[in-house]
Design a protein around this motif. Sequence first.
Motif, mmCIF file in Angstrom:
data_model
loop_
_atom_site.group_PDB
_atom_site.id
_atom_site.type_symbol
_atom_site.label_atom_id
_atom_site.label_comp_id
_atom_site.label_asym_id
_atom_site.label_seq_id
_atom_site.Cartn_x
_atom_site.Cartn_y
_atom_site.Cartn_z
ATOM 1 N N GLU A 9 5.814 3.055 -1.534
ATOM 2 C CA GLU A 9 5.181 2.026 -0.718
ATOM 3 C C GLU A 9 5.511 2.264 0.756
ATOM 4 O O GLU A 9 6.623 2.673 1.094
ATOM 5 N N LEU A 10 4.535 1.945 1.614
ATOM 6 C CA LEU A 10 4.741 2.149 3.052
ATOM 7 C C LEU A 10 6.019 1.485 3.560
ATOM 8 O O LEU A 10 6.837 2.112 4.237
ATOM 9 N N TYR A 11 6.199 0.197 3.247
ATOM 10 C CA TYR A 11 7.364 -0.504 3.794
ATOM 11 C C TYR A 11 8.674 0.092 3.269
ATOM 12 O O TYR A 11 9.687 0.088 3.960
ATOM 13 N N ASP A 12 8.653 0.591 2.031
ATOM 14 C CA ASP A 12 9.860 1.247 1.512
ATOM 15 C C ASP A 12 10.149 2.513 2.314
ATOM 16 O O ASP A 12 11.302 2.811 2.642
ATOM 17 N N ALA A 24 -1.730 -1.379 6.249
ATOM 18 C CA ALA A 24 -1.358 -1.865 4.920
ATOM 19 C C ALA A 24 -1.627 -3.363 4.768
ATOM 20 O O ALA A 24 -1.855 -3.858 3.662
ATOM 21 N N MET A 56 0.848 -1.203 0.000
ATOM 22 C CA MET A 56 0.000 0.000 0.000
ATOM 23 C C MET A 56 0.882 1.251 0.000
ATOM 24 O O MET A 56 1.932 1.274 0.626
ATOM 25 N N GLU A 57 0.425 2.251 -0.731
ATOM 26 C CA GLU A 57 1.147 3.524 -0.744
ATOM 27 C C GLU A 57 1.128 4.150 0.656
ATOM 28 O O GLU A 57 0.124 4.058 1.368
ATOM 29 N N ASP A 68 -1.799 6.404 1.401
ATOM 30 C CA ASP A 68 -3.039 5.641 1.567
ATOM 31 C C ASP A 68 -3.099 5.029 2.968
ATOM 32 O O ASP A 68 -4.147 5.040 3.614
#
Lengths: 207, 207
Positions: free
Chosen positions: B2-5, A138, A1-2, A5
């Motif tokens: 991306e969240l994890y990135d 996420a 997930m972005e 977001d």
Amino acid sequence: MELYDAINRRRDTRAEFTGAPIPDDVLTRVLSAAHAAPSVGMSQPWDFVLVRSRSTREAFHSHVASERDVFAASLSGERAETFNRIKIEGILESTLGIVVGYDPTRGGPAVLGRHAIADAGLYSAVLAIQNLWLAATAEGLGVGWVSFYREEFLSSLVGLPEQVRPIAWLCVGPVADLPDVPDLERFGWRHRSPLETVVHEERYSPR
Amino acid sequence: MELYDAINRRRDTRAEFTGAPIPDDVLTRVLSAAHAAPSVGMSQPWDFVLVRSRSTREAFHSHVASERDVFAASLSGERAETFNRIKIEGILESTLGIVVGYDPTRGGPAVLGRHAIADAGLYSAVLAIQNLWLAATAEGLGVGWVSFYREEFLSSLVGLPEQVRPIAWLCVGPVADLPDVPDLERFGWRHRSPLETVVHEERYSPR
């Protein structure tokens, strides 16, 4: 997930937990996200106690119910009625309770960056919670932060040693959905404020 | 991003700031991410003072340098030598300083969820910082949290009223790059611990 977001989808979940299992790899990613948080002097001063036991959760649930009554007794009129309609926790319905602790002894005798601000370590443990919360979002999980408890009760319940301060009980698990509007807004307790009210240029200006 | 990135790319930046401008829309997205953080009783108890003034930043930089000396004086031997090599802040090189304040008067007289845990409001303001930090990372900005200061000094410097507690000075701005390994690890101050050392099942277990 972005990222954005996740930030916008994230809710403080109370009513929507399904109780379905959390796959191990998902839980590991969520906890790893928390463990990747920044920390003062790289002290990583957090602990996560994973509570699945029904009896431990029932004991906490009952304690929280009594603290809910304490808060309710401080309200009157419209505030009391509004609060009465609000569900404040999903301790029994969620899949997992995560007790987050802050351990100031982590990171050696001289923690770089903590000599002037004793609470800097406490702040680090809270940063980890936000990483956990976004990662859970996420992964399609809900998180609800319960703060209707006395710290001594929770410490004793999960056996935290003297030096570890409990800073949160997080209800975590799959959810039926994440509402678009936060519960407290839906139930008329509070409304979100515009960004301009909290931003100041160069110096603080009263609003 | 991306969240994890964002979680994994995020660094506490000190040396890599370029001083380039931050576009207004980028800054608004970053501050909006902070303002979208969870808060106890939806109190949104944070303030952000944006400091661009050179003279304010020079005054803070000089105060931080003296606090650095205080900490350095507490060290000896290998620790003192290692610390000596570490740059602890980018106050002058970054584009913007953001002073984050916590205002316990926000959210009305009875803040839902704060009666038992007075610090729950403080925690909310810290959650906002992690949202800000991740959003900045996704926007290609660095953030460095400076904690070598006395709260009274910073309050006075940016004119915080009595009830607002300063909890951070964040150095924010475009960076040449974000290193793969945190500074404190690169310079041999500390190493990151494995996840297993902070996770406990059902009850806390000493490690």
